[in-house]
Motif scaffolding. Structure first.
Motif, mmCIF file in Angstrom:
data_model
loop_
_atom_site.group_PDB
_atom_site.id
_atom_site.type_symbol
_atom_site.label_atom_id
_atom_site.label_comp_id
_atom_site.label_asym_id
_atom_site.label_seq_id
_atom_site.Cartn_x
_atom_site.Cartn_y
_atom_site.Cartn_z
ATOM 1 N N THR A 123 0.839 -1.203 0.000
ATOM 2 C CA THR A 123 0.000 0.000 0.000
ATOM 3 C C THR A 123 0.870 1.247 0.000
ATOM 4 O OG1 THR A 123 -1.531 -1.241 1.345
ATOM 5 C CG2 THR A 123 -1.950 1.108 1.210
ATOM 6 N N SER A 124 1.937 1.258 0.813
ATOM 7 C CA SER A 124 2.752 2.472 0.837
ATOM 8 C C SER A 124 3.530 2.644 -0.457
ATOM 9 C CB SER A 124 3.648 2.539 2.073
ATOM 10 O OG SER A 124 4.362 1.370 2.188
ATOM 11 N N GLU A 125 3.874 1.526 -1.125
ATOM 12 C CA GLU A 125 4.513 1.635 -2.451
ATOM 13 C C GLU A 125 3.556 2.307 -3.429
ATOM 14 O OE1 GLU A 125 5.714 -2.168 -4.019
ATOM 15 O OE2 GLU A 125 7.239 -2.303 -2.453
ATOM 16 N N LEU A 126 2.276 1.897 -3.377
ATOM 17 C CA LEU A 126 1.275 2.451 -4.297
ATOM 18 C C LEU A 126 1.023 3.932 -4.048
ATOM 19 C CD1 LEU A 126 -1.431 -0.358 -4.491
ATOM 20 C CD2 LEU A 126 0.459 0.080 -6.018
ATOM 21 N N GLN A 127 1.347 4.376 -2.829
ATOM 22 C CA GLN A 127 1.106 5.780 -2.499
ATOM 23 C C GLN A 127 2.365 6.636 -2.631
ATOM 24 O OE1 GLN A 127 -0.521 5.228 1.371
ATOM 25 N NE2 GLN A 127 -2.596 4.932 0.624
ATOM 26 N N SER A 128 3.496 6.027 -3.012
ATOM 27 C CA SER A 128 4.746 6.799 -3.054
ATOM 28 C C SER A 128 4.706 7.786 -4.228
ATOM 29 C CB SER A 128 5.941 5.865 -3.196
ATOM 30 O OG SER A 128 6.031 5.413 -4.527
ATOM 31 N N PRO A 129 5.331 8.984 -4.074
ATOM 32 C CA PRO A 129 5.315 10.001 -5.137
ATOM 33 C C PRO A 129 5.852 9.454 -6.447
ATOM 34 C CG PRO A 129 6.286 10.872 -3.123
ATOM 35 C CD PRO A 129 6.038 9.432 -2.887
ATOM 36 N N MET A 130 6.921 8.643 -6.367
ATOM 37 C CA MET A 130 7.527 8.090 -7.581
ATOM 38 C C MET A 130 6.512 7.236 -8.343
ATOM 39 S SD MET A 130 10.155 7.979 -9.390
ATOM 40 C CE MET A 130 11.777 8.187 -8.708
ATOM 41 N N TYR A 131 5.783 6.408 -7.607
ATOM 42 C CA TYR A 131 4.792 5.534 -8.233
ATOM 43 C C TYR A 131 3.707 6.376 -8.909
ATOM 44 C CZ TYR A 131 1.128 2.055 -8.787
ATOM 45 O OH TYR A 131 0.160 1.240 -9.305
ATOM 46 N N LEU A 132 3.254 7.453 -8.225
ATOM 47 C CA LEU A 132 2.171 8.280 -8.772
ATOM 48 C C LEU A 132 2.632 9.012 -10.034
ATOM 49 C CD1 LEU A 132 0.698 9.597 -5.407
ATOM 50 C CD2 LEU A 132 -0.282 7.872 -6.919
#
Ligand code: DLZ
Length: 182
Positions: free
Chosen positions: A163-172
């Protein structure tokens, strides 16, 4: 406490988990039963070669469990037998083992199998030791409880990481760029 109401749980694969056993030595025949139950459960859950650390008495279980937890073990199964005598010692050793192991679980957020019998006499202990004439097998129960808890903790941590990976700025940013390309 009675053993009535204990759940039937199917074994799961835990071969990826780091598991250790810490076992006291008082009341040898009962301890042999608890250890055999723990070993049976470990085999059913795909774990081989699990180290068994022996301590003198149940009072010493917590400090060894804490050391193992600090080393990164996913689960520590603690086994001991405390039998009431004529002095208040029973209460002190039981409380130290129970509170100490619970503290290890919470401080280290690690699964602890609580396989410490606190009994009025040897007959009660034998009845819970997973021996041929026992009604219950607390070594097996404590081990399966620890393994299911360790599996759950690992799954919760994994989904949290995801979940925190999906919310990381890089991912977005990557998602936005990919959307633009479409
Ligand atoms: C001292 C003691 C006594 C009286 N009874 C038990 C017992 O029933 N089960 C057990 O696991 N240990 C017992 N002990 C030993 C203590 O746990 C501890 O090892 C000693 O007090 C030394 O620290």
């Amino acid at each position: 406490m009675s053993g009535e109401g204990s759940p039937t749980i199917d074994p799961i694969d835990c071969s990826d988990l780091r598991v250790a056993v810490v076992a006291a030595t008082w009341h040898t025949a009962v301890m042999d039963g608890l250890l055999a139950g723990a070993e049976k459960a470990l085999a059913e859950y795909g774990l081989e070669g699990v180290a068994i650390h022996r301590v003198p008495g149940s009072f010493e279980l917590s400090v060894v469990a804490a050391t193992l937890a600090a080393q990164g073990y996913d689960a520590v199964v603690a086994l001991g037998v405390i039998i009431r005598g004529g002095t208040p010692h029973f209460e002190y050793v039981s409380a130290a083992a129970t509170d100490g192991l619970n503290r290890v679980a919470l401080d280290h957020q690690v699964a602890i199998g609580f396989g410490v019998l606190t009994c009025d006499n040897e007959t009660q202990a034998m009845d819970r030791a997973g021996l041929p004439h026992s009604r219950e097998d607390k070594g097996y129960e404590a081990t399966t409880a620890a393994l299911h808890t360790a599996r759950l903790l690992k799954d919760i941590r994994r989904s949290e990481e995801h979940t925190s990976e999906l919310q990381s700025p890089m991912y977005l940013v990557c998602r936005l760029l990919l959307e633009k390309k479409k």
